[in-house]
Design a protein around this motif. Structure first.
Motif, short mmCIF file in Angstrom:
data_model
loop_
_atom_site.label_atom_id
_atom_site.label_comp_id
_atom_site.label_asym_id
_atom_site.label_seq_id
_atom_site.Cartn_x
_atom_site.Cartn_y
_atom_site.Cartn_z
N SER A 126 0.75 -1.02 0.00
CA SER A 126 0.23 0.06 0.12
C SER A 126 0.80 1.27 0.11
O SER A 126 0.28 2.23 -0.35
CB SER A 126 -0.99 0.05 1.12
OG SER A 126 -0.03 -0.38 2.49
N GLN A 172 -6.11 -2.87 2.13
CA GLN A 172 -5.56 -1.36 2.24
C GLN A 172 -5.37 -0.81 0.92
O GLN A 172 -5.92 0.21 0.58
CB GLN A 172 -4.56 -1.46 3.09
CG GLN A 172 -4.46 -1.61 4.37
CD GLN A 172 -3.05 -1.40 5.19
OE1 GLN A 172 -2.11 -2.33 4.79
NE2 GLN A 172 -2.76 -0.25 6.03
N CYS A 173 -5.00 -1.68 -0.15
CA CYS A 173 -4.76 -1.13 -1.46
C CYS A 173 -6.21 -0.87 -2.05
O CYS A 173 -6.51 0.05 -2.81
CB CYS A 173 -4.24 -2.25 -2.23
SG CYS A 173 -2.40 -2.41 -1.91
#
Length: 446
Positions: A126, A172-173
């Motif tokens: 991320s 998260q990405c």
């Protein structure tokens, strides 16, 4: 993927081995004796010295090579650049250094026609993903391609970075991409099952976190892939029961982050974090109700508003939101200064089924004075000397009483009559719709 960093058995082998181990002195000595070694590559994969330094996170060696005018966009056998390898292996320092040196973030490899953005999303790095996106905002890419187009760039099989992140279980990405304009309902070409959306791919991977993020950003549970399957059926096929329960069209609909609203895109990070947390907490309660009594019951949330409320003194009861009387006021409407809790703010702004034909929504209005909400900030109050204080620093009962009177004495206070005794998410218009059951003039039209 053909990513092995093989070394030849010639003089280059010593150089590349020293680079892999980070032996800066040996690398310097070898390059001093033979500067042409900077252009040598490994025998099979054609990895250059810069590729090896980037893949192994050897930032000092990488910087030295760049200072010797080594091309930052040199490609290996698969047309991969050092930037792609840095993104693949999560070497954020090397990635940033390459970007500073002018590395092209729009290069495509020859394996799957992927960019460094695809690599960062696929492998779940991320920090690298955010760095590439930040670079795109101020690079020629934003001018020539357009930033939104870059965020949704497709690989050779029609997969955008969001598709890859969802399939690989990288929540998260997923969040970073959605926050930067990734299309939540975009369909793939040949990646996965043709026509898959990120939600189909999250269902296939069984990631509850990715599923939550996508649903909170308006992913359509009824959108079908090329085989006619909705995400619910994909989750069932791959035996991901918890995901299937949340994706079941007959279950309550989630609250949706109101991203089309202009003031949402201009929120500062503190206000946005408060609202996002309130939205996820509300959807977590929905999930608990859906999964109650099943084998997929969820654990309690890692954070709870109850714990925060326990720290509030008895004297601060008058600081509670004047709409729900359950939560502390944390959000302020900047122009009029009226304050409410994050939960009630979301009840004003959230909706459950975004209409893709509508580019933007009408801004909601303040329930106290009926003025349009154009900007939200973290709530603050003023003491007797008009000095700003944060919420947690309020100590004067006199100020608390004054603040409550301020909200109630507003001209439009009657607009929320009847709401003061209910939870902001206790009564919604429609099943889980995210619209507060109040007067129609300040509720978004379906």
């Amino acid at each position: 993927m053909g990513q092995g960093l093989s070394c030849a058995t010639t003089q280059e082998h010593g150089l590349f081995s020293a680079m892999q181990s980070g032996d800066l002195d040996t690398v310097k000595a070898m390059l001093e004796r033979d500067p042409s070694l900077t252009h040598q590559t490994t025998a099979y994969d054609r990895q250059s010295a810069l590729h090896i330094a980037a893949a192994n996170g050897r930032i000092e060696i990488l910087s030295m090579l760049l200072e010797r005018s080594v091309n930052p966009d040199v490609v290996n056998r698969h047309k991969q650049t050092p930037l792609m390898l840095a993104a693949m292996h999560g070497k954020i320092g090397c990635l940033k250094k390459l970007i500073e040196a002018g590395a092209n973030i729009l290069k495509f490899d020859s394996l799957n026609r992927r960019t460094c953005l695809h690599y960062a999303a696929y492998y779940g790095h991320s920090d690298c993903l955010q760095a590439v996106l930040s670079a795109a905002q101020s690079s020629p890419v934003a001018v020539s391609w357009g930033y939104a187009r870059f965020v949704n760039i497709r690989d050779g099989r029609g997969a955008a970075p969001l598709h890859l992140a969802a399939r690989q279980r990288r929540p998260q990405c997923v969040r970073i991409l959605l926050d930067n304009g990734a299309l939540v309902c975009a369909s793939t070409g040949g990646y996965g099952c043709p026509g898959s959306t990120p939600l189909h791919l999250a269902a296939r991977g069984g990631s509850l976190d990715c599923t939550r993020e996508l649903l909170a950003w308006g992913a359509d549970r009824l959108q079908r892939d090329a085989s006619g399957r909705i995400p619910y059926l994909v989750a069932l096929k791959h035996k991901h029961g918890a995901c299937a329960a949340l994706l079941n069209p007959s279950s309550a609909e989630p609250l949706v982050w109101p991203s089309p609203l202009k003031f949402i895109s201009e929120l500062n990070q503190e206000a946005k974090a408060l609202l996002e947390r309130a939205l996820m907490d509300a959807n977590r309660e929905r999930e608990k109700n859906i999964l109650k009594g099943t084998a997929y019951s969820l654990p309690s949330p890692s954070h709870s508003d109850t714990g925060a409320d326990d720290n509030i003194s008895e004297a601060s009861d008058t600081e509670l939101c004047c709409i729900c009387f359950e939560h502390v006021c944390t959000i302020e409407v900047q122009d009029c200064g009226h304050q409410m809790c994050a939960q009630c703010t979301l009840a004003l702004c959230c909706h459950n089924k975004p209409n893709p034909t509508i580019a933007c929504l009408n801004p909601p209005v303040c329930p106290f004075c009926r003025s349009a909400i154009v900007r939200l900030v973290v709530a603050k109050v003023k003491d007797c000397d008009d000095a700003d204080q944060d919420i947690g620093e309020i100590g004067s009962p006199k100020m608390r009483k004054a603040r409550k009177s301020r909200n109630f004495s507003s001209e439009g206070s009657s607009s929320f009559k009847g709401l003061s005794v209910m939870s902001p998410f206790g009564k919604m218009g429609g099943r889980g719709s995210g619209r507060m059951a109040a007067e129609n003039e300040w509720v978004d039209k379906p």
